[in-house]
Structures are given as C-alpha cells and as structure tokens.
Enzyme design. Structure first.
Site, PDB file in Angstrom:
ATOM      1  N   ASP A   7       0.864  -1.173   0.000  1.00  0.00           N
ATOM      2  CA  ASP A   7       0.000   0.000   0.000  1.00  0.00           C
ATOM      3  C   ASP A   7       0.906   1.229   0.000  1.00  0.00           C
ATOM      4  O   ASP A   7       2.097   1.135   0.310  1.00  0.00           O
ATOM      5  CB  ASP A   7      -0.880  -0.031   1.250  1.00  0.00           C
ATOM      6  N   PHE A   8       0.350   2.386  -0.323  1.00  0.00           N
ATOM      7  CA  PHE A   8       1.190   3.593  -0.346  1.00  0.00           C
ATOM      8  C   PHE A   8       0.885   4.519   0.823  1.00  0.00           C
ATOM      9  O   PHE A   8       1.638   4.577   1.775  1.00  0.00           O
ATOM     10  CB  PHE A   8       1.039   4.328  -1.684  1.00  0.00           C
ATOM     11  N   ASP A   9      -0.238   5.246   0.778  1.00  0.00           N
ATOM     12  CA  ASP A   9      -0.567   6.180   1.860  1.00  0.00           C
ATOM     13  C   ASP A   9      -0.718   5.420   3.171  1.00  0.00           C
ATOM     14  O   ASP A   9      -1.517   4.490   3.279  1.00  0.00           O
ATOM     15  CB  ASP A   9      -1.874   6.918   1.557  1.00  0.00           C
ATOM     16  N   GLY A  96      -5.201   2.964  -3.597  1.00  0.00           N
ATOM     17  CA  GLY A  96      -6.386   3.700  -4.004  1.00  0.00           C
ATOM     18  C   GLY A  96      -6.102   5.174  -4.182  1.00  0.00           C
ATOM     19  O   GLY A  96      -6.967   5.947  -4.596  1.00  0.00           O
ATOM     20  N   LYS A 141      -8.283  -4.584  -3.949  1.00  0.00           N
ATOM     21  CA  LYS A 141      -6.851  -4.807  -4.051  1.00  0.00           C
ATOM     22  C   LYS A 141      -6.473  -6.277  -4.217  1.00  0.00           C
ATOM     23  O   LYS A 141      -5.371  -6.570  -4.680  1.00  0.00           O
ATOM     24  CB  LYS A 141      -6.132  -4.211  -2.828  1.00  0.00           C
ATOM     25  N   ASP A 168      -6.972  -2.257   2.488  1.00  0.00           N
ATOM     26  CA  ASP A 168      -5.895  -3.211   2.223  1.00  0.00           C
ATOM     27  C   ASP A 168      -6.285  -4.642   2.579  1.00  0.00           C
ATOM     28  O   ASP A 168      -5.575  -5.592   2.224  1.00  0.00           O
ATOM     29  CB  ASP A 168      -4.634  -2.839   3.016  1.00  0.00           C
TER      30      ASP A 168
END
Length: 210
Positions: A7-9, A96, A141, A168
C-alpha cells in the site's frame, strides 16, 4: 517470496495524498475525517474516495502538482525496495491513491518499483472536475494483486502484502503472507505479523529472502 506488494498512503508514505490536496483548497480537515472513517472500515472505500475527490473540484493543475511534490516516503522505504529489487523480488504499489503522486515521489527518491496500480484524478481543462477514475475506485486490491502476480508468474503463496487500512484487507487476505504496517485496529487481526518501522520491515523481508 517472489513478489511484495505495498500500500502507499499510510504504509510506504506517512503522507496522505488526499489531505495534501485538500490543503491546497482549504478542505484538509474534512479530507482527514473521511479518510480515517474509511481506514477504520466505518465507510465503504469507494464512497469515501468519491466524497474526498468531490471536495477538490476546481483545484488547479498547479495546486495538484504542489500537493504531489509534498508527498514523501517514510525514512528507509526506498532502502527496503532497493534491497528487494537487488534480490530479484518483484515490487508493486497497489493504492487507491493517485498515480501521479506516487510517480512523483519515486522519481525524486530514485526508487524503482516494477508495477504501480493506482487511480487518477479527472480534469476539465486546467481544474479538477471532482471525479476520479481507475482500477481501485470500485475494484479491490485482491484482484489487483492477483493480476500483478499473474503477470509476473508468481503464485499466491509466494506473495507478501504490506498495508495498514481497511481497503488493504482484500490484498492482505489474498497474499501468502500479510504484514500490517502500524495497522488500524480493524486490520491487525488479519495480519500474519505487524511492524512499526521501515527498519523492522526491512529485517523481516530480509529473513524471508533466506
């Protein structure tokens, strides 16, 4: 372990892109409230994303770029990815959030990632329309993770997923090994293990390379 999806954020980055964008047009507080509800599984992610992006209607291209230039990786995140790349592990970011922000920080930090799956903000002329598109507006995801794995020829049991929020969960459940990065309370029970720093994550992944 042949593939690691992040995941990013809230995971690779402690920035929240929608909040940074919100700061550009004075709606950061509203953004943060909606984001927190979504990450705690109190509101459907697609609904929360549309609500947040609608608040950005009218933001200029320049304002978007300023927000994306403010996105930062967590200290040590680039080292984690470089080590995986050096070991021949496929790396992916499945978020997202917005691809332009991810691409911006990866370029600035010289952090090569094999695959990015992200959403896009929609523009009308030189301003945001308040709409969003992409594979992770309605899509989940786990589907994105399986597509990345299929393209790389990697089996489920050889995949590791790293995330923190409720959106997630499908990815964490689908992967062979699920890592929570300071996960939200609703997420932690679904993780095989939990880490609280990039150094801890790097050590964990290095062990799985052995």
């Amino acid at each position: 372990m042949k593939l690691v999806a992040f995941d990013f954020d809230g995971t690779l980055s402690d920035s929240e892109m929608s909040v940074l964008l919100g700061e550009q047009c004075g709606v950061a507080e509203e953004m943060a409230t909606i984001t927190e509800r979504a990450m705690n599984d109190e509101i459907e992610y697609a609904e929360s994303l549309r609500e947040r992006v609608a608040l950005l209607e009218g933001l200029s291209v320049e304002g978007c770029e300023a927000a994306f230039e403010s996105v930062e990786l967590r200290p040590g995140a680039s080292d984690v990815i470089h080590e995986l790349n050096d070991a021949g592990v496929v790396t992916a970011i499945i978020t997202g959030g917005f691809g332009r922000g991810v691409e911006s920080v990866l370029a600035r930090t010289d952090t090569p990632v094999d695959t990015i799956v992200a959403n896009q903000l929609e523009f009308e002329e030189s301003e945001l329309s308040g709409d969003v598109s992409g594979p992770l507006v309605e899509g989940t995801k786990d589907d994105a993770l399986r597509a990345v794995a299929d393209n790389a020829g990697v089996a489920i049991e050889e995949m590791v997923a790293v995330g923190d929020g409720a959106n997630d969960l499908p990815m964490l459940r689908a992967a062979g090994f699920a890592v929570g990065y300071e996960p939200k309370p609703a997420v932690e029970p679904h993780c095989d293990t939990v880490v609280t720093s990039m150094a801890e994550l790097q050590e964990l992944l290095a062990e799985r390379l052995d």
